[in-house]
Design a protein around this motif. Structure first.
Motif, short mmCIF file in Angstrom:
data_model
loop_
_atom_site.label_atom_id
_atom_site.label_comp_id
_atom_site.label_asym_id
_atom_site.label_seq_id
_atom_site.Cartn_x
_atom_site.Cartn_y
_atom_site.Cartn_z
N PHE A 1 14.70 -93.68 40.22
CA PHE A 1 15.63 -93.71 41.35
C PHE A 1 14.89 -93.72 42.69
CE2 PHE A 1 18.39 -91.79 38.04
CZ PHE A 1 19.33 -92.81 38.01
N TYR A 2 15.18 -94.77 43.45
CA TYR A 2 14.58 -94.95 44.77
C TYR A 2 15.67 -95.24 45.78
CZ TYR A 2 10.12 -95.10 42.49
OH TYR A 2 9.02 -94.75 41.77
N LYS A 3 15.34 -95.09 47.05
CA LYS A 3 16.32 -95.38 48.09
C LYS A 3 16.22 -96.86 48.43
CE LYS A 3 17.04 -91.01 47.89
NZ LYS A 3 18.02 -90.53 46.91
N ASP A 4 16.87 -97.64 47.60
CA ASP A 4 16.78 -99.09 47.66
C ASP A 4 18.21 -99.64 47.66
OD1 ASP A 4 16.44 -101.78 47.27
OD2 ASP A 4 15.30 -101.60 45.40
#
Lengths: 563, 212
Positions: free
Chosen positions: A43-46
């Protein structure tokens, strides 16, 4: 011979607590989840992955719904319905197709229901055209499980006495509130002037580290719609399934799409049939089955699971499966706070992204109004406008005349929209009254990529929902005016928010008007339970996830006794 | 009706009602992951684009080569009108918006109708340039190019085409630099946007997650 004690279909808020409780107690549990097993380090802020591509939800070409939406009235005054697939409309009803389900992506507003929510009909009487009933259990039956969720899943907050505070067995939340955004001062001051009760929001987010796996919130400002990279968010995967796996008694089969439950002549379910990640048909045997696919898909699965005793679908002897679907009624609004209107220091503070706007109101949870009389109202939650910049920019491209902008004019508008003000939102959560015009059935024409009929969902609403929503909208706008917000706007609609689903398999004491008994067991299938939000006959005026978690813990205790 | 109007009307008419609906739906909520077979069917119409999703050196070299050939110089010219170098923040060129659009249209997960529509738009634009100025768009004078963009925006399909191009300029402006645009976060800096963290590395981009 059963391979497992319990087979759980769906790994979100309804499935996680059952897997956690029973595996910790030493029972052998298998969880079948249609989506992939994405983990914390996936999970990334993408924004592209989160919200602009179908990464966390199925491709609509492969799997979709058919929505029957209101389309005016005919000459006789009867409602007309327009049927359209979500692939054609782009109106997506999927939420979090992965291990942990939509709880991975929730904002985590964790409000309890009130005792009155359990007896809405007795408290507020009948409403013509709505199928309101009292629940077969009381608030006190669920209260210990709310407390358990606060502890195990992790809910942060602070209890403040107010007129509509529900009874609690514990004095306060086990975790202190998350860090607050400076804009909360404006809300507090506005509320004080209007004699409203500004309350700190209980949230399924850990403010500080619980252990090595679940570290505290990183305050990146990207929470709702995003998976959590620190384990602070109390998703079913992080808070419940990871410990269940660690017990050694839980197996998770991801990318396993359950197509039907197979039952014998007595009505008991013996096997779940599913398609695995290699597209092979498989079955799994268990003593008890728990269905928790989120409300629409749970009704679809039960309707698809015919058997010798369940000729109309599992639990559907009285044609109740799929009926009385619920969403969350209400609406939303916003106002702008322009940095230039404040001191440079305060302007800088308002720009901050990261801390939460930890405020909500329940002053209108119950309404006494000249026009509306005594009525059930709702909750108002405050939050900054969503940080996703691409969506935001895309909303700026239209001019006042509704014509497309481009070139320097567009760039100036973008610069202004992004840099001159902070936009504070409010969201209104009200009861979505159950009616005969909101239900799930199997579509007779469309099938998904596995050749299973897709769910058809009629999304009619009751006009009373709009009246209540509009009442609270006006009160909220007054508050924003008192806070000196600019460009205040808001709206209430009968359009269902796809991420707030419940109902379809309501629980009750009468098998002819409900699908489940008060233990959430299918009336005529003694070894099948439903633990997502489907069991709710009425939904209350708060987001559903907390109550789904609590009830699933309650049902887990019942299953333990039955095993 | 003059020839240009007829041409733009024909563009609208060339799409079925269902196609109009799908394209609007995609634009509304850019949800367009479709089956591989449909994506493959779409590629038949665009033989000049090699399918790729990775960002390795070989594909970058391939991409650079392709970007020098039509329709990409025309796309670049249109993008620069839509998002110009006007002293107010980065231009489409600064953002690598053309390479980003190439990446999107080459990705396996892009809806074939959307891909065909965006590529076909260049043909319609060139036809209009020929009708109005007896030349191609790329060879038209700057003021003629501006006028042609204004003209196509009057039609439903033309405005939708420009909307798609703008959408992908916005993605190039504000998505993570790991996707090859928004170099060093220049778009974020211009709009004083605070990106979240952690941000994805090359092994966790959305095409990589889709393989899971």
């Amino acid at each position: 011979m059963s391979e497992f004690d319990v087979c759980i279909i769906g790994s979100g808020a309804g499935g996680g607590p059952v897997a956690y409780q029973l595996s910790q107690a030493g029972y052998e549990v298998v969880v079948l989840e249609k989506g992939p097993f994405l983990k914390q380090d996936d999970f990334y802020k993408d924004e592209l992955a989160c919200c602009r591509r179908s990464v966390y939800t199925p491709a609509l070409q492969d799997e979709f719904h058919v929505i029957e939406d209101y389309n005016g009235k005919d000459e006789q005054g009867n409602y007309k319905w327009l049927s359209e697939s979500t692939f054609d409309s782009g109106w997506d009803f999927w939420n979090g197709n992965m291990v942990g389900g939509a709880s991975n992506l929730m904002s985590g507003f964790f409000h309890r229901l009130k005792p009155e929510d359990f007896r809405l009909k007795s408290e507020f009487g009948e409403i013509k055209g709505a199928n309101v009933v009292d629940w077969p259990i009381e608030y006190n039956d669920l209260e210990p499980y709310y407390a358990r969720v606060e502890q195990i899943v992790g809910v942060s907050g602070k209890t403040i006495a107010h007129p509509n505070l529900e009874p609690r067995s514990t004095n306060d939340f086990p975790y202190p509130p998350t860090t607050e955004h400076p804009i909360t001062k404006f809300i507090d001051q506005g509320c004080e002037a209007l004699k409203l009760h500004s309350l700190p929001t209980p949230r399924a987010i850990l403010p500080t580290a619980l252990n090595k796996q679940r570290t505290g919130c990183q305050y990146s400002g990207y929470c709702g719609s995003y998976g959590c990279a620190s384990g602070a968010k109390g998703s079913s995967r992080e808070a419940l399934l990871n410990p269940a796996l660690a017990s050694g008694h839980c197996t998770i089969r991801d990318r396993a799409k359950v197509t039907r439950l197979i039952s014998d002549a007595s009505g008991k379910v013996t096997q779940a049939e599913y398609i695995d990640k290699n597209n092979h048909k498989k079955t799994v045997r268990a003593k008890i089955f728990v269905v928790a696919c989120q409300a629409v898909e749970t009704s679809r699965l039960l309707l698809s699971s015919t058997g010798p005793k369940h000729t109309q679908g599992l639990g559907n002897a009285y044609h109740q499966v799929g009926k009385n679907m619920l969403f969350s009624a209400g609406g939303s609004g916003s106002g702008e706070f322009h940095y230039d209107d404040y001191s440079p220091e305060l302007g800088q503070q308002l720009k901050i992204r990261g801390p939460f706007v930890n405020r909500y109101l329940q002053d209108w949870y119950f309404i006494n109004d000249k026009k509306l009389g005594r009525a059930k109202g709702g909750t108002v939650e405050f939050l900054l406008s969503h940080p996703n910049p691409i969506s935001r920019a895309n909303g700026v491209k239209w001019g006042d005349d509704n014509k497309l902008l481009w070139g320097s004019t567009l760039k100036q508008k973008l610069k202004s929209a992004f840099t001159q003000s902070q936009r504070l939102k409010f969201e209104i959560f009200c009861d979505w009254l159950p009616t005969d015009d909101c239900f799930v059935s199997l579509d007779t024409q469309h099938k998904d990529k596995w050749n299973s009929p897709v769910a058809k969902l009629r999304v009619g609403y009751h006009d009373h929902d709009l009246e209540i929503g509009n009442y609270i909208l006006e009160q909220s706008k007054n508050l924003f005016a008192k806070m000196k917000a600019k460009n205040i706007s808001g709206s209430v609609s009968g359009s269902p928010p796809p991420n707030l689903q419940a109902g379809g398999c309501r629980f009750g004491n009468d098998p002819s008007t409900s699908v489940l008994d008060k233990d959430c067991r299918i009336h005529d299938a003694e070894n099948v339970f439903v633990t997502d939000g489907s069991w709710m006959p009425t939904g209350g005026s708060v987001p559903y996830t907390f109550t789904i978690y609590a009830n699933a813990f309650r049902v887990a205790d019942i299953i333990k006794k039955q095993l | 009706m003059d020839a240009s109007k007829t041409l733009l009307t024909n563009w609208d008419k060339s799409l079925s009602q269902a196609q109009h609906k799908t394209l609007d739906a995609n634009l509304e909520r850019r949800h367009f992951l479709h089956t591989a077979c449909k994506a493959a069917a779409g590629t038949a119409l665009i033989p000049s684009i090699a399918l790729f999703t990775a960002c390795d050196q070989k594909t970058k070299t391939q991409q650079n080569k392709q970007l020098k050939q039509e329709p990409w110089p025309t796309f670049a010219a249109v993008q620069l009108i839509l998002f110009p170098n006007d002293g107010n923040g980065p231009s489409a060129t600064d953002l690598n918006a053309n390479a980003y659009l190439h990446f999107v249209l080459s990705a396996n997960d892009t809806d074939h109708e959307e891909r065909d529509f965006i590529l076909k738009g260049i043909d319609w634009l060139n036809q209009l340039a020929n009708t109005e100025h007896k030349t191609t768009f790329i060879k038209a004078r700057p003021e003629q190019q501006e006028q042609l963009i204004h003209k196509i925006a009057i039609s439903t399909s033309g405005e939708r085409w420009l909307s798609y191009l703008l959408l992908y300029i916005f993605e190039a402006l504000l998505s993570d630099p790991v996707y090859g645009s928004n170099p060093n976060g220049i778009g974020w800096q211009w709009l004083e946007h605070q990106p979240g963290f952690p941000t994805p590395d090359k092994t966790k981009t959305y095409p990589e997650l889709l393989k899971r």
